[in-house]
Design a protein around this motif. Structure first.
Motif, short mmCIF file in Angstrom:
data_model
loop_
_atom_site.label_atom_id
_atom_site.label_comp_id
_atom_site.label_asym_id
_atom_site.label_seq_id
_atom_site.Cartn_x
_atom_site.Cartn_y
_atom_site.Cartn_z
N LEU A 108 0.85 -1.20 0.05
CA LEU A 108 -0.11 0.15 -0.03
C LEU A 108 0.84 1.33 -0.13
O LEU A 108 2.11 1.09 0.56
N ALA A 109 0.41 2.35 -0.50
CA ALA A 109 1.04 3.83 -0.58
C ALA A 109 -0.27 4.75 -0.54
O ALA A 109 -1.13 4.41 -1.34
N ILE A 110 -0.15 5.79 0.19
CA ILE A 110 -0.98 6.81 0.22
C ILE A 110 -0.45 8.16 -0.07
O ILE A 110 0.78 8.58 0.61
N LEU A 111 -1.12 8.97 -0.57
CA LEU A 111 -0.60 10.46 -1.16
C LEU A 111 -0.76 11.16 0.24
O LEU A 111 -1.35 10.92 1.23
N PRO A 112 0.34 11.98 0.32
CA PRO A 112 0.40 13.17 1.43
C PRO A 112 -1.09 13.83 1.61
O PRO A 112 -1.55 14.16 2.74
N SER A 113 -1.81 14.02 0.60
CA SER A 113 -3.32 14.61 0.63
C SER A 113 -4.03 13.63 1.31
O SER A 113 -5.41 14.07 1.89
N GLY A 114 -3.82 12.41 1.28
CA GLY A 114 -4.87 11.37 1.75
C GLY A 114 -6.07 11.19 0.97
O GLY A 114 -6.84 10.09 1.05
N ASP A 115 -5.97 11.52 -0.36
CA ASP A 115 -7.27 11.47 -1.25
C ASP A 115 -7.18 10.28 -2.10
O ASP A 115 -7.91 9.61 -2.72
N LYS A 116 -5.92 9.66 -2.40
CA LYS A 116 -5.59 8.45 -2.99
C LYS A 116 -4.79 7.30 -2.57
O LYS A 116 -3.73 7.71 -1.96
N LEU A 117 -5.21 6.38 -2.42
CA LEU A 117 -4.39 4.98 -1.89
C LEU A 117 -4.06 4.14 -3.05
O LEU A 117 -5.18 3.83 -4.01
N TYR A 118 -2.86 3.70 -3.06
CA TYR A 118 -2.51 2.85 -4.27
C TYR A 118 -2.28 1.34 -3.67
O TYR A 118 -1.93 1.41 -2.55
N PRO A 163 9.34 11.55 -1.26
CA PRO A 163 9.13 12.29 -0.28
C PRO A 163 8.40 13.49 -0.81
O PRO A 163 7.64 14.27 -0.08
N LEU A 164 8.87 14.08 -2.05
CA LEU A 164 7.87 14.96 -2.53
C LEU A 164 6.72 14.69 -2.96
O LEU A 164 5.77 15.76 -3.41
N GLY A 165 6.24 13.47 -3.19
CA GLY A 165 4.82 13.03 -3.22
C GLY A 165 4.38 13.04 -4.75
O GLY A 165 3.30 12.67 -4.87
N ARG A 166 5.16 13.05 -5.76
CA ARG A 166 4.82 12.95 -7.27
C ARG A 166 4.98 11.63 -7.59
O ARG A 166 4.12 11.06 -8.58
N PHE A 167 6.16 11.04 -7.45
CA PHE A 167 6.53 9.88 -8.05
C PHE A 167 6.25 8.43 -7.10
O PHE A 167 6.79 8.57 -6.03
N LEU A 168 5.82 7.53 -7.57
CA LEU A 168 5.39 6.22 -6.93
C LEU A 168 6.28 5.07 -7.43
O LEU A 168 6.17 4.89 -8.70
N ALA A 169 7.23 4.65 -6.65
CA ALA A 169 7.97 3.54 -7.26
C ALA A 169 7.50 2.19 -7.05
O ALA A 169 7.02 1.91 -5.93
N SER A 193 8.82 0.12 -11.93
CA SER A 193 7.75 0.85 -12.60
C SER A 193 7.89 2.36 -11.84
O SER A 193 7.42 2.36 -10.47
N ILE A 194 7.66 3.52 -12.31
CA ILE A 194 7.52 4.71 -11.77
C ILE A 194 6.29 5.23 -12.25
O ILE A 194 6.20 5.47 -13.62
N ILE A 195 5.44 5.62 -11.42
CA ILE A 195 4.16 5.96 -11.74
C ILE A 195 4.15 7.62 -11.23
O ILE A 195 4.74 7.90 -10.36
N ASP A 196 3.84 8.39 -12.24
CA ASP A 196 3.64 9.75 -12.13
C ASP A 196 2.02 10.14 -11.32
O ASP A 196 1.07 9.65 -12.00
N THR A 197 2.20 10.54 -10.12
CA THR A 197 0.64 10.33 -9.56
C THR A 197 -0.39 11.53 -9.90
O THR A 197 -1.49 11.45 -9.51
N GLN A 198 0.38 12.55 -10.63
CA GLN A 198 -0.37 13.57 -10.95
C GLN A 198 -1.10 13.01 -12.29
O GLN A 198 -2.20 13.49 -12.64
N LYS A 199 -0.67 12.19 -13.00
CA LYS A 199 -1.24 11.77 -14.26
C LYS A 199 -1.65 10.32 -14.18
O LYS A 199 -2.41 9.74 -14.82
N ASP A 200 -1.17 9.57 -13.09
CA ASP A 200 -1.58 8.09 -12.84
C ASP A 200 -1.25 7.40 -14.01
O ASP A 200 -2.11 6.40 -14.61
N ASP A 201 -0.24 7.54 -14.49
CA ASP A 201 0.49 6.81 -15.57
C ASP A 201 1.99 6.44 -15.05
O ASP A 201 2.63 7.16 -14.50
N VAL A 202 2.41 5.27 -15.87
CA VAL A 202 3.92 4.92 -15.64
C VAL A 202 4.46 5.70 -16.79
O VAL A 202 4.23 5.70 -17.95
N VAL A 203 5.54 6.37 -16.15
CA VAL A 203 6.49 7.33 -17.01
C VAL A 203 7.79 6.93 -16.82
O VAL A 203 8.54 7.60 -17.72
N ALA A 204 8.25 5.98 -16.41
CA ALA A 204 9.84 5.50 -16.43
C ALA A 204 9.69 4.05 -15.98
O ALA A 204 8.78 3.74 -15.25
#
Length: 821
Positions: A64-74, A115-121, A131-142
């Motif tokens: 599990l992983a959760i954004l700092p805003s708490g609005d999305k759980l992966y 820690p900056l909250g944008r990228f999820l490994a 896989s690196i997910i951009d949590t602003q786009k919710d797409d794999v970007v790398a």
């Protein structure tokens, strides 16, 4: 799938193989990196087997992983070994439902948010990339190259580095990271290294979980198979200490002052102060007061930053729910032990103070921490416990706000919402997320469906009932504390020899826990090749022996004062016979005075009530395990003791569950030479361990050998010179296929498949500390200083294959081949 990447770095995904990976600027880049996912092996268990039935596809929510805003759980959907998942689900926490799935690699197993909250490994254990997910786009970007079987990742608190645990290489990998305008990794190109090359920082076998100290200066790594905790100084990228836990640690969590490590107890089932030094502390015995399965506990170690043990907490039922338990308030208690006057007076000193018997669930799996509050997930009892942490690292069960929450089936990971008001817990078998309201406390739990949304709820088949029994055994045990996977972690083994109830000499005898992957085509099972899916009585028997139930009439403290059943059958009016003949309805009054671990008077009743707790029913579903009524209709069998063992046995058959072996994908030159040696009649390896099964069974025996062999190495002896490997007569009676004669117990041929991933302790008693010791004869030139060759019997070499003629290089070639199996 294998694909050579030749990417335009303006594309959504860019991978640069020589030092930098990530989203880059413009211009074409040719990469040598090949995007590969390992394929599971074939499943020999299919429609042709009378016990086969179709099984649902399961996603198995895990990390599990959760954004700092708490609005999305992966949520990483790992799948199973033979049908790995390849998605991360996104849960909208405001309306608590899945809104999207993102495709990643094969078998996503761990995640970490930068820690900056944008990228999820997302770590994909069966793929050679993260896989690196951009949590602003919710797409794999790398996709960043890593060795196969990378299983965890943690970012440094400042986000400048990441470390990754790799199970294949038994090491920790390192990234330097730049996210100023995009996610970039600068450092070693692991994809450019030869597959057989060592990589990263060496730690214990099969590292599993990582935790940074809050100051970012130290990284803590637990290795369950090696029973160890590694401490890495990240300023020099070096392991500075390896702490022997002596028990499989499941997780690690570092705070400012403390390091918390959950494990299952150091007991090896041997008596204290006597016999074989199984815990290798230089003293006889293993320093525990209980024996047999009662040594399996649930413990939380509290260490300082340097790895020194400060205190330890253990199961709340360490005493006295099993008839064998040692009770500090009753030194004579402990029916499985010899008479108390034959034991050292210090044996009770090994019991921890009662104030530390506070761990309330079975199999502590994952930890979370917030505001001096520790949360512990118990995967074997479907619970989460909350502790307050004192200034000295003291754990105090939380009384306000709830101490013990209930979850869905087989919880695994836990994350806390920002502010720590809620917890989200993944249900690996339950296919969902349990939401805990930490302010309201227990009773407020609710559930979010996440995995296998198009499949029936778990368990949907008899095999899935057996799977639940395997992973969530606690409700079926007499003390609610133990599971099958305490010892069989992930279907594998751990580097700890233990005493088993089947042995005549529990003081000197030892057994290694056997990996039970690939069970379908290796029957009969276990050391003595005496068990099948219908008959492994001792395994389940040890969790809830009949002596713990009043109306089984085996408790001598009660039934020695009453007439026998035969006496009462002849004279039912004899005093006390009403209790003997009608115990369930009229138990002896002494039963109410005994501290039985179960409220039920018979074992079958205990198992059926435990099944109701787990499944809401006390019969199998009946797709495979059924009985026909007089009208021909099929009805599930009772989930009493026999039914539970049948369901568990069925579970072991339905999937091989081997971890795909990266060594086998492109065998090295050494492994190819080793295969020639393995198949040579000179060494004889392939005679007793014939390929492809590497064992002989009733159905596969090319050389027509006996299923069981006399010992091929010198048996372990006790201090009287007697064979400590022998089994008890009761075992021979229960398993007629087992054989024992003047030469000792006869052993089956263990399979070698999956040996690359097993604990580095070999032979039935774990005497060999690596494959070199297991294969080499005494004094072989391949042995390193301090190593012993065990390929001998009573001084005669080459009794376990002929290896004395092999050069050191040839022996290493043979080992290289074994690691491809």
């Amino acid at each position: 799938m294998r694909r050579r990447w030749a990417l335009n770095i303006c594309s959504p995904i860019a991978i640069v193989a020589f030092g930098i990976w990530g989203i880059a600027g413009c211009g074409p880049v040719d990469s040598e990196f090949q995007r590969i996912s390992l394929d599971p092996g074939p499943n020999p268990f299919g429609p042709g087997d009378v016990l086969w039935s179709p099984q649902p596809r399961r996603d198995h929510p895990l990390a599990l992983a959760i954004l700092p805003s708490g609005d999305k759980l992966y949520v990483a959907l790992q799948g199973v070994e033979d049908e790995p998942g390849k998605h991360v689900a996104i849960v909208d926490t405001s309306n608590e439902r899945v809104v999207r799935r993102i495709e990643v690699g094969s078998s996503p197993t761990a995640m970490a948010l930068h820690p900056l909250g944008r990228f999820l490994a997302v770590v994909n254990r069966f793929s050679n990339f993260v896989s690196i997910i951009d949590t602003q786009k919710d797409d794999v970007v790398a996709e960043v190259p890593v060795p196969f079987h990378t299983v965890d990742i943690k970012f440094a608190p400042d986000g400048s580095e990441a470390y990754l645990a790799n199970r294949w290489k038994d090491s920790v990998l390192h990234w330097d990271i730049d996210v100023s305008d995009r996610f970039r990794v600068v450092g070693d190109d692991y994809s450019a290294k030869p597959p057989e090359a060592p990589m990263g920082i060496a730690v214990g076998d099969n590292p599993r979980s990582l935790s940074f100290s809050p100051d970012g200066l130290r990284l803590y790594v637990v290795s369950p198979t090696a029973l160890s905790l590694s401490i890495i100084d990240v300023t020099i990228h070096r392991e500075i200490r390896r702490v022997t836990i002596g028990s499989p640690p499941a997780d690690v969590l570092a705070t400012e002052a403390f390091v918390f490590v959950p494990h299952i107890g150091r007991g090896t089932h041997h008596p204290p102060d006597s016999g074989y030094d199984t815990d290798e502390d230089g003293m006889p015995g293993d320093g525990t007061a209980n024996v047999m399965f009662q040594d399996v506990q649930n413990e939380i170690a509290v260490l300082d930053r340097d790895g020194n043990l400060l205190r330890e907490y253990t199961s709340d039922t360490i005493c006295c729910r099993d008839f064998r338990d040692v009770d500090p308030d009753d030194p004579a208690k402990g029916a499985a032990l010899p008479a108390p006057d034959t034991w050292p007076a210090s044996r009770l000193a090994y019991l921890p103070p009662k104030a530390r018997w506070i761990v309330a669930g079975a199999l502590p799996e994952r930890l979370a921490f917030h505001d001096d509050r520790l949360f512990v997930v118990y995967s074997g009892s479907n619970e989460v416990q909350s502790f307050d942490v004192g200034p000295g690292g003291e754990l105090i069960p939380r009384q306000t706000g709830g101490a013990l929450f209930r979850t869905g089936m087989n919880p695994f990971d836990i994350v806390l919402s920002p502010g720590g008001t809620r917890a989200y817990v993944s249900e690996r078998l339950g296919e969902g997320i349990t939401v805990l309201d930490l302010e309201s406390g227990p009773g407020s739990e609710r559930r979010i469906a996440v995995g296998s949304l198009d499949e029936p709820p778990f368990p949907a088949t008899d095999a899935e009932m057996g799977e639940a029994v395997n992973f969530v055994t606690a409700p079926l045990t007499v003390d609610g504390d133990q599971t099958c996977v305490h010892c069989h972690r992930e279907g594998g083994s751990v580097a700890r020899p233990i005493a088993m109830p089947l042995q005549q000499d529990i003081v000197w005898g030892t057994r290694m826990v056997m990996a039970y992957r690939g069970a379908a085509d290796t029957r009969p099972w276990f050391m003595e090749s005496a068990m099948t899916d219908t008959n492994f009585f001792p395994v389940i028997n040890e969790f809830a022996r009949k002596e713990n139930f009043c109306c089984e009439a085996l408790d001598p403290l009660i039934w020695s004062a009453y007439p026998s059943l035969s006496e009462c059958s002849n004279d039912s009016g004899k005093p006390g016979c009403n209790h003997v003949l009608h115990c369930k309805d009229d138990p002896p009054p002494e039963c109410a005075q005994r501290n039985y671990g179960s409220p039920h008077s018979t074992r079958n009743q205990h198992f059926k009530e435990g099944a109701k707790m787990l499944f809401g029913r006390d019969k199998t579903i009946g797709d495979v395990l059924f009985q026909e009524n007089l009208d021909g209709a099929k009805d599930g069998i009772s989930l009493d003791f026999g039914g539970v063992t049948r369901a568990l046995g069925l579970f072991l058959l339905v999937r091989p569950r081997f971890l795909p072996n990266p060594n086998a994908r492109e065998p090295s030159a050494a492994a190819k030479r080793g295969r020639v040696l393995y198949e040579s009649p000179v060494t004889g390896c392939n005679t007793c361990h014939p390929l492809p099964l590497t064992t002989i069974t009733a159905d596969f025996n090319p050389s027509r050998l006996p299923i069981r062999f006399p010992p091929v190495i010198t048996p372990r002896k006790n201090d009287a010179g007697e064979n400590a490997d022998n089994v008890i007569p009761g075992f021979l009676q229960t398993f007629p296929d087992a054989e024992q004669d003047a030469g000792g117990v006869r052993f089956g041929v263990p399979q070698l498949r999956g040996i690359w991933d097993r604990a580095q302790r070999f032979y039935h008693d774990g005497r060999a500390n690596n494959l070199r010791e297991a294969l080499a004869t005494p004094g072989h030139p391949a042995l390193l200083p301090g190593e012993t060759g065990y390929n001998e019997t009573f001084g005669m070499p080459d009794t376990h294959g002929t290896t004395s003629q092999l050069t050191p290089d040839e022996l290493e070639d043979l080992i290289a081949f074994l690691l491809t199996l």
